[in-house]
Design a protein around this motif. Structure first.
Motif, PDB file in Angstrom:
ATOM      1  N   ASN A   1      -3.162   2.522   5.985  1.00  0.00           N
ATOM      2  CA  ASN A   1      -2.766   1.725   4.825  1.00  0.00           C
ATOM      3  C   ASN A   1      -3.814   0.710   4.379  1.00  0.00           C
ATOM      4  OD1 ASN A   1      -0.351   3.095   4.769  1.00  0.00           O
ATOM      5  ND2 ASN A   1       0.936   1.284   4.685  1.00  0.00           N
ATOM      6  N   ALA A   2      -4.848   0.465   5.194  1.00  0.00           N
ATOM      7  CA  ALA A   2      -5.832  -0.543   4.825  1.00  0.00           C
ATOM      8  C   ALA A   2      -6.591  -0.168   3.559  1.00  0.00           C
ATOM      9  CB  ALA A   2      -6.813  -0.780   5.969  1.00  0.00           C
TER      10      ALA A   2
ATOM     11  N   SER B   1      -4.314  -0.991   0.257  1.00  0.00           N
ATOM     12  CA  SER B   1      -3.610  -2.276   0.156  1.00  0.00           C
ATOM     13  C   SER B   1      -4.491  -3.303  -0.532  1.00  0.00           C
ATOM     14  CB  SER B   1      -3.213  -2.788   1.542  1.00  0.00           C
ATOM     15  OG  SER B   1      -2.274  -1.936   2.170  1.00  0.00           O
ATOM     16  N   THR B   2      -3.857  -4.390  -0.979  1.00  0.00           N
ATOM     17  CA  THR B   2      -4.569  -5.461  -1.666  1.00  0.00           C
ATOM     18  C   THR B   2      -4.464  -6.775  -0.885  1.00  0.00           C
ATOM     19  OG1 THR B   2      -2.644  -6.215  -2.939  1.00  0.00           O
ATOM     20  CG2 THR B   2      -3.953  -4.394  -3.882  1.00  0.00           C
TER      21      THR B   2
ATOM     22  N   GLN C   1      -0.988  -8.180  -0.995  1.00  0.00           N
ATOM     23  CA  GLN C   1      -0.066  -7.510  -0.084  1.00  0.00           C
ATOM     24  C   GLN C   1      -0.251  -7.961   1.358  1.00  0.00           C
ATOM     25  OE1 GLN C   1      -1.037  -3.518  -1.310  1.00  0.00           O
ATOM     26  NE2 GLN C   1       0.692  -3.421  -2.736  1.00  0.00           N
ATOM     27  N   LEU C   2      -1.475  -8.392   1.715  1.00  0.00           N
ATOM     28  CA  LEU C   2      -1.655  -9.024   3.022  1.00  0.00           C
ATOM     29  C   LEU C   2      -0.841 -10.305   3.098  1.00  0.00           C
ATOM     30  CD1 LEU C   2      -5.545  -8.777   3.552  1.00  0.00           C
ATOM     31  CD2 LEU C   2      -3.797  -7.303   4.564  1.00  0.00           C
TER      32      LEU C   2
ATOM     33  N   THR D   1       2.039  -4.637   3.057  1.00  0.00           N
ATOM     34  CA  THR D   1       1.072  -3.552   3.298  1.00  0.00           C
ATOM     35  C   THR D   1       1.674  -2.411   4.109  1.00  0.00           C
ATOM     36  OG1 THR D   1       0.260  -4.505   5.379  1.00  0.00           O
ATOM     37  CG2 THR D   1      -0.852  -5.196   3.339  1.00  0.00           C
TER      38      THR D   1
ATOM     39  N   ILE E   1       1.231  -2.284   7.228  1.00  0.00           N
ATOM     40  CA  ILE E   1       0.294  -2.127   8.350  1.00  0.00           C
ATOM     41  C   ILE E   1       0.940  -2.566   9.660  1.00  0.00           C
ATOM     42  CG2 ILE E   1      -1.871  -3.013   9.308  1.00  0.00           C
ATOM     43  CD1 ILE E   1      -2.952  -3.099   6.432  1.00  0.00           C
TER      44      ILE E   1
ATOM     45  N   PRO F   1       2.098   1.037   1.038  1.00  0.00           N
ATOM     46  CA  PRO F   1       1.871  -0.312   0.514  1.00  0.00           C
ATOM     47  C   PRO F   1       2.681  -0.593  -0.750  1.00  0.00           C
ATOM     48  CG  PRO F   1      -0.201   0.675   1.160  1.00  0.00           C
ATOM     49  CD  PRO F   1       0.830   1.751   1.283  1.00  0.00           C
TER      50      PRO F   1
ATOM     51  N   ASN G   1      -1.818  -8.491   9.117  1.00  0.00           N
ATOM     52  CA  ASN G   1      -2.134  -8.814   7.728  1.00  0.00           C
ATOM     53  C   ASN G   1      -3.010 -10.056   7.630  1.00  0.00           C
ATOM     54  OD1 ASN G   1      -0.704  -6.695   6.451  1.00  0.00           O
ATOM     55  ND2 ASN G   1       1.228  -7.812   6.660  1.00  0.00           N
TER      56      ASN G   1
END
Length: 328
Positions: free
Chosen positions: A73-74, A77-78, A81-82, A87, A89, A128, A138
Motif C-alpha cells: 500500500n505504500a 498512499s498519500t 492518508q498517513l 492507508t 498499512i 488506501p 503511518n
C-alpha cells in the motif's frame, strides 16, 4: 491537570520511582507515548504551509524504492492518508516478531529501516482510502517523508518549530534528546502474574515519529491549548484540515483527524474533546481540550494500560471518573 474557567489544578499521587521511593509530582516528566503523533502532525502541517511537501503528495515522491516495493500500500498512499490512518498499512507495533526483538534487546535504538523490516510483505488492512485503521507505521513513514522533503532530521525540526517557540522546556524527544535524570520510571505486569516490573528501558521504537515524546502535564496543556484553543500554531486552513474527522475506527469511541482524535464520543453529544491518547508498554497519557466547555485535561501515568493486566480496568475507571468530575 485540569484547567477550566476557575483556573488550573494539578496534582499527583504514587511513585515516579518505586525502588528509590521518589514520589510522582505534577512537574514530573513521563513518557507521553502516542501523544507524540499530534506533535509530529502539527510539525508536518507547518511544513506543508512552508511548501516543503503537500498533504496529497503520493508517497512515491518521498520514500525510497525499497520501501515502496516491499511495504504493501505504500506506493498508492498519500501523506494525508498517513496522517488520518487511512492507508491500510500494517502496524509494526502489532507484529509479534517486533515485541520479541524488544524483549531480546530492550534498549535498542531503532532506525526506521529496521522497524519496517517487521511489516515488509504484510497484507494491508484495506485499499488506501477505503477504511480507517490506526497504524504506528503511518507516522514512522511520515517522519521519513519529513526528513527526505526537508533534508533535516524531524527531531531537530520538532524542537525548532514547536518545542522551543512554545517554551516547552520539559519536553524531550527520545532518543534524539537526552532525558532528565528525574524522568518517571515505567512499570507493567509484563508476565501477567500480578508482579509489577520496571520496563523503562524497553524501547518500542521511540524517536521514529509515532512515539518517544517525554513531557509533563503543564507542557502538554500549553501545546494542546496553543494548537486547538488559542489557534496560534497553525493557519486557519491547516487547522481546518487537521480537524476533519472521518468515520469511527471500528467499534471505538473516537474519530481520527490528521494526527488528532475527536474523543469521548460515548458521552453526551457536546462532551467530546480534541487531543490524543498515549499508550506504551510502561506508560499512559491523555491530552485533551473540550471545546464546548473550554476545559483542558492532561495526565501522565507511569504504568502501561494498553495490554492486559490486573490494573487495566482501574485505568479505564479512572479515565471515566476524571471526565465525569470535570463535567460536573
Amino acid at each position: 491537570l485540569v484547567r477550566d474557567q476557575y483556573g488550573v489544578w494539578a496534582g499527583a499521587s504514587g511513585k515516579a520511582d518505586i525502588s528509590k521511593n521518589i514520589d510522582m509530582a505534577p512537574c514530573t516528566v513521563s513518557k507521553a507515548a502516542s501523544i507524540t503523533k499530534t506533535f509530529i502532525a502539527t510539525l508536518a502541517l507547518k511544513l506543508v504551509e512552508e511548501g516543503k511537501f503537500g498533504l496529497d503528495d503520493p508517497l512515491t515522491m518521498w520514500l525510497p524504492e525499497k520501501v515502496l516495493t516491499k511495504l504493501k500500500n505504500a506506493n498508492s498512499s498519500t501523506v494525508r492518508q498517513l496522517l488520518n490512518h487511512t492507508t491500510g498499512i500494517a502496524d509494526v507495533i502489532e507484529d509479534e516478531g517486533f515485541y520479541l526483538a524488544v524483549l531480546n534487546n530492550p534498549a535498542k535504538k531503532w532506525t526506521p529501516e529496521a522497524l519496517l523490516e517487521f511489516v515488509y510483505g504484510d497484507a494491508p488492512e484495506f485499499a488506501p482510502g477505503t477504511g480507517v485503521s490506526y497504524s504506528n507505521t503511518n507516522f514512522l513513514l511520515l517522519s521519513m517523508v519529513i526528513d527526505r522533503a526537508t533534508g533535516q532530521d524531524h527531531s531537530q525540526l520538532l524542537r525548532e518549530k514547536i518545542l522551543v517557540p512554545l517554551g516547552l522546556d520539559q519536553s524531550f524527544y527520545y532518543w534524539h534528546d537526552q532525558l532528565p535524570p528525574s524522568v518517571a520510571q515505567g512499570y507493567f505486569d509484563l508476565y501477567n502474574n500480578q508482579t509489577i516490573i520496571n520496563v523503562t528501558n524497553f524501547n518500542t521504537g521511540s524517536g521514529n515519529g509515532y512515539g518517544g515524546l517525554y513531557s509533563n502535564v503543564f507542557d502538554l496543556q500549553t501545546f494542546i491549548e496553543a494548537l486547538v484553543r488559542d489557534k496560534t500554531l497553525l493557519s486557519a486552513n491547516s487547522l481546518d484540515q487537521m480537524l476533519r474527522f472521518g468515520e469511527p475506527e471500528g467499534t471505538t469511541n473516537k474519530r481520527l483527524g490528521l494526527g488528532i482524535f475527536k474523543d469521548f464520543l460515548e458521552r453526551a453529544p457536546d462532551e467530546f474533546a480534541y487531543g490524543h491518547r498515549g499508550r506504551d508498554l510502561g506508560y499512559t497519557g491523555d491530552m485533551y481540550w473540550f471545546p464546548n466547555q473550554d476545559i483542558t485535561m492532561t495526565y501522565l501515568i507511569n504504568y502501561g494500560t494498553d495490554a492486559k493486566s490486573e490494573l487495566r480496568q482501574s485505568f479505564y475507571d479512572f479515565r471515566t471518573a476524571m471526565v465525569d468530575a470535570v463535567m460536573a
